[in-house]
Design an enzyme around this catalytic site. Structure first.
Site, mmCIF file in Angstrom:
data_model
loop_
_atom_site.group_PDB
_atom_site.id
_atom_site.type_symbol
_atom_site.label_atom_id
_atom_site.label_comp_id
_atom_site.label_asym_id
_atom_site.label_seq_id
_atom_site.Cartn_x
_atom_site.Cartn_y
_atom_site.Cartn_z
ATOM 1 N NE ARG A 1 2.967 7.162 -19.904
ATOM 2 C CZ ARG A 1 2.448 5.946 -20.077
ATOM 3 N NH1 ARG A 1 2.405 5.096 -19.061
ATOM 4 N NH2 ARG A 1 1.981 5.560 -21.254
ATOM 5 C CB SER B 1 0.392 9.028 -24.995
ATOM 6 O OG SER B 1 0.171 7.663 -25.157
ATOM 7 C CD GLU C 1 3.110 10.408 -21.695
ATOM 8 O OE1 GLU C 1 2.961 9.428 -22.383
ATOM 9 O OE2 GLU C 1 3.858 10.438 -20.709
HETATM 10 N N1 EPU Z 1 -9.698 4.812 -27.774
HETATM 11 C C1 EPU Z 1 -10.624 5.288 -28.675
HETATM 12 N N2 EPU Z 1 -10.186 6.115 -29.667
HETATM 13 C C2 EPU Z 1 -8.890 6.472 -29.777
HETATM 14 C C3 EPU Z 1 -7.945 6.001 -28.840
HETATM 15 C C4 EPU Z 1 -8.387 5.166 -27.839
HETATM 16 O O1 EPU Z 1 -11.812 4.975 -28.600
HETATM 17 O O2 EPU Z 1 -8.582 7.217 -30.714
HETATM 18 C C5 EPU Z 1 -10.154 3.878 -26.729
HETATM 19 C C6 EPU Z 1 -9.673 2.453 -27.058
HETATM 20 O O3 EPU Z 1 -10.570 1.763 -27.876
HETATM 21 C C7 EPU Z 1 -9.580 1.820 -25.681
HETATM 22 C C8 EPU Z 1 -9.180 2.981 -24.784
HETATM 23 O O4 EPU Z 1 -9.537 4.183 -25.484
HETATM 24 O O5 EPU Z 1 -10.835 1.368 -25.270
HETATM 25 C C9 EPU Z 1 -7.702 2.971 -24.433
HETATM 26 O O6 EPU Z 1 -6.934 3.002 -25.616
HETATM 27 P P1 EPU Z 1 -5.473 2.301 -25.712
HETATM 28 O O7 EPU Z 1 -5.549 0.897 -25.216
HETATM 29 O O8 EPU Z 1 -4.949 2.523 -27.081
HETATM 30 O O9 EPU Z 1 -4.599 3.027 -24.635
HETATM 31 P P2 EPU Z 1 -4.482 4.542 -24.144
HETATM 32 O O10 EPU Z 1 -5.039 4.644 -22.785
HETATM 33 O O11 EPU Z 1 -5.034 5.467 -25.175
HETATM 34 C C10 EPU Z 1 -2.195 4.127 -22.952
HETATM 35 C C11 EPU Z 1 -0.802 4.681 -22.947
HETATM 36 C C12 EPU Z 1 -0.041 4.229 -24.186
HETATM 37 C C13 EPU Z 1 0.010 2.717 -24.179
HETATM 38 C C14 EPU Z 1 -1.424 2.178 -24.156
HETATM 39 C C15 EPU Z 1 -1.464 0.694 -23.997
HETATM 40 C C16 EPU Z 1 -0.937 6.785 -21.726
HETATM 41 C C17 EPU Z 1 -0.801 8.263 -21.781
HETATM 42 N N3 EPU Z 1 -0.811 6.133 -22.878
HETATM 43 O O12 EPU Z 1 -2.879 4.691 -24.066
HETATM 44 O O13 EPU Z 1 1.284 4.710 -24.065
HETATM 45 O O14 EPU Z 1 0.693 2.225 -25.322
HETATM 46 O O15 EPU Z 1 -2.135 2.719 -23.011
HETATM 47 O O16 EPU Z 1 -1.085 0.349 -22.699
HETATM 48 O O17 EPU Z 1 -1.147 6.235 -20.646
HETATM 49 C C18 EPU Z 1 2.793 6.449 -24.672
HETATM 50 O O18 EPU Z 1 2.877 6.722 -23.484
HETATM 51 O O19 EPU Z 1 3.427 7.084 -25.550
HETATM 52 C C19 EPU Z 1 1.889 5.388 -25.102
HETATM 53 C C20 EPU Z 1 1.669 5.131 -26.381
#
Ligand code: EPU
Length: 332
Positions: free
Chosen positions: A161, A233, A328
């Site tokens: 990012r 996010s 972010e």
């Molecule tokens: N998780 C939870 N509870 C929650 C959210 C997440 O337990 O409320 C756990 C999930 O179960 C999983 C882990 O956290 O084990 C990661 O969650 P997720 O795969 O949804 O991804 P993220 O790390 O929360 C990032 C990006 C997203 C992108 C997803 C998928 C950032 C800041 N965000 O989210 O990007 O869609 O990975 O690659 O890196 C965005 O930038 O607007 C965005 C949505």
């Protein structure tokens, strides 16, 4: 070129903040942008789709928006195809085009809101792919003198990012075109999260199948800004030292994590969820009930309400895990 004074940005920011720009100009070409430059005041904000920012109030300067369009194959070399895209194209229109042409590389980035120019500033990323993996070069115009510059991928200094356009060159250049390197024989990337589970037993997978799976996953987890204001996010996922990670893992053996360069990345959404914030609200600002990394405007929220929720969530995560998380979303 379109130009307005005291222009409402309500339809130009996905958080749904009803703020105004003193001047708003949308240009259609590099030439138009160059003619505009001498007329710019000191305060300039270059906006894309407004899907990654939160306005704290009215904007007293000029908001610039690119309406440079066009998707053009500029070179084919073996399996590789270089595609030059105007900064004002909607990102997902480009992804849909690539998938329809059978060109692989961006299908995991399906349905990310925003425009092509911002993909190169923000290094957008999702489901195991980042924009930097497919960007070949970035064309930009310097806002101070109208000079054109072409940045190679390394010069853009990409990281999670992050890019040179958010650091040393913040606010200095307007991106006009981005050239992406796509593949005629796509390598499917299915390792992240539950992509494989969503695809099920299906055989002979194509990039169209992957795009559909990503669309389904995103639609199930992320709120539609047309229904509920949000900017995706709200926080970045922090990277902590191995020692810090191991000490937390003792108490939370099921904590999700990703090994990355320089440490271990812990999902901020998971930590916010553990703090009990998922689906909760403060005033008219809420934490999304299906993905705690996303803050939502429950209807008529002020930016102060969103910022208060952001600060409260950060404080609680710090108290519970001893880890600082940072927005972010750009606060303007
Ligand atoms: N998780 C939870 N509870 C929650 C959210 C997440 O337990 O409320 C756990 C999930 O179960 C999983 C882990 O956290 O084990 C990661 O969650 P997720 O795969 O949804 O991804 P993220 O790390 O929360 C990032 C990006 C997203 C992108 C997803 C998928 C950032 C800041 N965000 O989210 O990007 O869609 O990975 O690659 O890196 C965005 O930038 O607007 C965005 C949505």
């Amino acid at each position: 070129m379109k130009e307005y004074n005291d222009y409402s940005l309500l339809n130009h920011n996905t958080f749904g903040m009803d703020v105004k720009a003193k001047r708003y100009v949308e240009y259609d070409s590099e030439e138009e942008l160059k003619t505009l430059i001498p007329t710019l005041e000191s305060e300039v904000l270059h906006m894309g789709g407004g899907s990654n920012l939160l306005f704290k109030g009215d904007f007293a300067g000029t908001v610039l928006h690119s309406a440079i369009r066009g998707i053009e194959i500029v070179e084919e070399k073996g399996d590789e195809v270089l595609v030059r895209v105007g900064a004002g194209e909607v990102w997902d229109d480009f992804v849909a085009w690539a998938v329809a042409q059978g060109l692989g590389g961006v299908e995991n980035l399906s349905l990310i809101p925003g425009e092509v120019g911002a993909s190169a500033v923000q290094n957008i990323g999702a489901y195991g792919v980042e924009a930097k993996d497919v960007i070949a070069l970035v064309e930009a115009v310097e806002l101070q003198n109208g000079q054109k510059r072409v940045f190679g991928t390394l010069e853009c200094d990409y990281a999670y990012r992050q890019s040179i356009f958010k650091k040393q060159l913040k606010g200095k250049y307007a991106i006009t075109y981005v050239t992406y390197r796509l593949q005629k024989t796509p390598q499917l990337k299915l390792e992240y999260g539950n992509i494989k589970a969503v695809l099920g037993e299906k055989k002979d997978l194509t990039i169209a199948d992957v795009r559909q799976a990503i669309i389904d996953i995103r639609n199930a987890k992320l709120p539609d800004p047309k229904v509920q204001g949000n900017a995706g996010s709200f926080f970045m996922n922090p990277v902590v030292s191995r020692e810090k990670f191991l000490s937390i893992q003792k108490d939370y053996p099921n904590m999700p994590f990703y090994e990355v360069e320089g440490g271990v990345k812990i999902p901020a959404g998971w930590m916010i969820d553990q703090c009990g914030w998922k689906g909760k609200s403060l005033g008219r600002a809420g934490v999304h009930d299906k993905q705690a990394l996303v803050l939502v405007n429950l209807g008529g929220a002020t930016s102060d309400e969103i910022i208060t929720l952001c600060e409260t969530v950060c404080k609680d995560v710090y108290e519970k895990f001893g880890i600082e998380i940072h927005p972010e979303v750009n606060l303007i």
